[in-house]
Design a protein around this motif. Structure first.
Motif, PDB file in Angstrom:
ATOM      1  N   MET A 131     -19.366 -37.545   9.163  1.00  0.00           N
ATOM      2  CA  MET A 131     -18.163 -37.268   9.946  1.00  0.00           C
ATOM      3  C   MET A 131     -18.104 -35.754  10.122  1.00  0.00           C
ATOM      4  O   MET A 131     -17.725 -35.036   9.197  1.00  0.00           O
ATOM      5  N   GLN A 132     -18.484 -35.271  11.286  1.00  0.00           N
ATOM      6  CA  GLN A 132     -18.578 -33.828  11.507  1.00  0.00           C
ATOM      7  C   GLN A 132     -17.209 -33.197  11.723  1.00  0.00           C
ATOM      8  O   GLN A 132     -16.352 -33.767  12.401  1.00  0.00           O
ATOM      9  N   GLU A 133     -17.060 -32.013  11.149  1.00  0.00           N
ATOM     10  CA  GLU A 133     -15.887 -31.190  11.401  1.00  0.00           C
ATOM     11  C   GLU A 133     -16.053 -30.558  12.777  1.00  0.00           C
ATOM     12  O   GLU A 133     -17.173 -30.427  13.280  1.00  0.00           O
ATOM     13  N   GLU A 134     -14.948 -30.132  13.389  1.00  0.00           N
ATOM     14  CA  GLU A 134     -15.060 -29.403  14.649  1.00  0.00           C
ATOM     15  C   GLU A 134     -15.827 -28.120  14.399  1.00  0.00           C
ATOM     16  O   GLU A 134     -15.590 -27.431  13.408  1.00  0.00           O
ATOM     17  N   ALA A 135     -16.753 -27.821  15.276  1.00  0.00           N
ATOM     18  CA  ALA A 135     -17.569 -26.620  15.141  1.00  0.00           C
ATOM     19  C   ALA A 135     -17.776 -26.028  16.523  1.00  0.00           C
ATOM     20  O   ALA A 135     -17.583 -26.697  17.545  1.00  0.00           O
ATOM     21  N   SER A 136     -18.171 -24.775  16.540  1.00  0.00           N
ATOM     22  CA  SER A 136     -18.490 -24.121  17.804  1.00  0.00           C
ATOM     23  C   SER A 136     -19.584 -23.106  17.566  1.00  0.00           C
ATOM     24  O   SER A 136     -19.925 -22.792  16.426  1.00  0.00           O
ATOM     25  N   GLU A 137     -20.118 -22.621  18.645  1.00  0.00           N
ATOM     26  CA  GLU A 137     -21.184 -21.625  18.606  1.00  0.00           C
ATOM     27  C   GLU A 137     -20.885 -20.592  19.688  1.00  0.00           C
ATOM     28  O   GLU A 137     -20.389 -20.936  20.754  1.00  0.00           O
ATOM     29  N   VAL A 138     -21.198 -19.331  19.385  1.00  0.00           N
ATOM     30  CA  VAL A 138     -20.993 -18.272  20.373  1.00  0.00           C
ATOM     31  C   VAL A 138     -22.343 -17.930  20.989  1.00  0.00           C
ATOM     32  O   VAL A 138     -23.288 -17.576  20.291  1.00  0.00           O
ATOM     33  N   ILE A 139     -22.404 -18.082  22.315  1.00  0.00           N
ATOM     34  CA  ILE A 139     -23.608 -17.767  23.082  1.00  0.00           C
ATOM     35  C   ILE A 139     -23.156 -16.919  24.264  1.00  0.00           C
ATOM     36  O   ILE A 139     -22.228 -17.311  24.981  1.00  0.00           O
ATOM     37  N   ALA A 140     -23.793 -15.783  24.472  1.00  0.00           N
ATOM     38  CA  ALA A 140     -23.443 -14.872  25.578  1.00  0.00           C
ATOM     39  C   ALA A 140     -21.941 -14.565  25.573  1.00  0.00           C
ATOM     40  O   ALA A 140     -21.287 -14.595  26.607  1.00  0.00           O
ATOM     41  N   ASP A 141     -21.405 -14.330  24.374  1.00  0.00           N
ATOM     42  CA  ASP A 141     -19.989 -14.005  24.183  1.00  0.00           C
ATOM     43  C   ASP A 141     -19.047 -15.133  24.566  1.00  0.00           C
ATOM     44  O   ASP A 141     -17.852 -14.903  24.775  1.00  0.00           O
TER      45      ASP A 141
END
Length: 157
Positions: free
Chosen positions: A115-125
């Motif tokens: 069960m994944q937690e919400e996540a994000s990644e920063v690409i090109a700001d």
């Protein structure tokens, strides 16, 4: 390449991008993780269900931020080509660019949380939502992407 060339203001990254309806998906992971295979499977599954799906670019992408949204473009040299495992590059219907709504990061299957937690990644700001996908398990990875996009059978339609 000069600052006025086609890649001005863009960063080249190792990834594959797909347009699924009006949603852009960036598939990342190490070489050999199955980015191309997943893209082909996802496109095939969506098209079989009567949905629009196209490759944007396979293996290399130019990315840039526009108003806080991540946009990717196909490098001209590989536009419309996808690598089919064991056979090499093949032509596939494509779109020249897409706004990216999700990063699907291929990781070892054992590293994918149940069960994944919400996540994000920063690409090109640009901050983009991210989910981890099991490398080497195309069926599960495609199902996870379709579920995240809330496409049938997960949309209730």
């Amino acid at each position: 390449m000069s600052a006025s060339g086609p890649a001005a203001g863009r960063t080249n990254i190792h990834a594959t991008a797909v347009l699924a309806g009006d949603r852009g998906i960036l598939i990342t992971g190490p070489s050999g993780a199955g980015k191309s295979t997943l893209a082909i499977a996802l496109i095939g599954r969506l098209r079989a269900g009567g949905r629009f799906a196209r490759l944007v670019a396979d293996d290399q992408l130019f990315v840039s931020g526009h108003g806080g949204r991540l946009v990717c473009h196909a490098p001209p040299a590989i536009s419309g080509l996808v690598e089919v495992f064991g056979l090499g590059p093949r032509e596939l219907a494509s779109e020249p660019a897409a706004v990216i709504d999700l990063v699907g990061r291929l990781v070892p299957a054992g590293a994918v949380a149940r069960m994944q937690e919400e996540a994000s990644e920063v690409i090109a700001d640009c901050r983009v939502p991210r989910i981890d996908l099991p490398a080497g398990d195309v069926i599960s990875a495609a199902q996870m992407l379709i579920s995240w996009l809330r496409l049938p059978p997960f949309s209730g339609n």
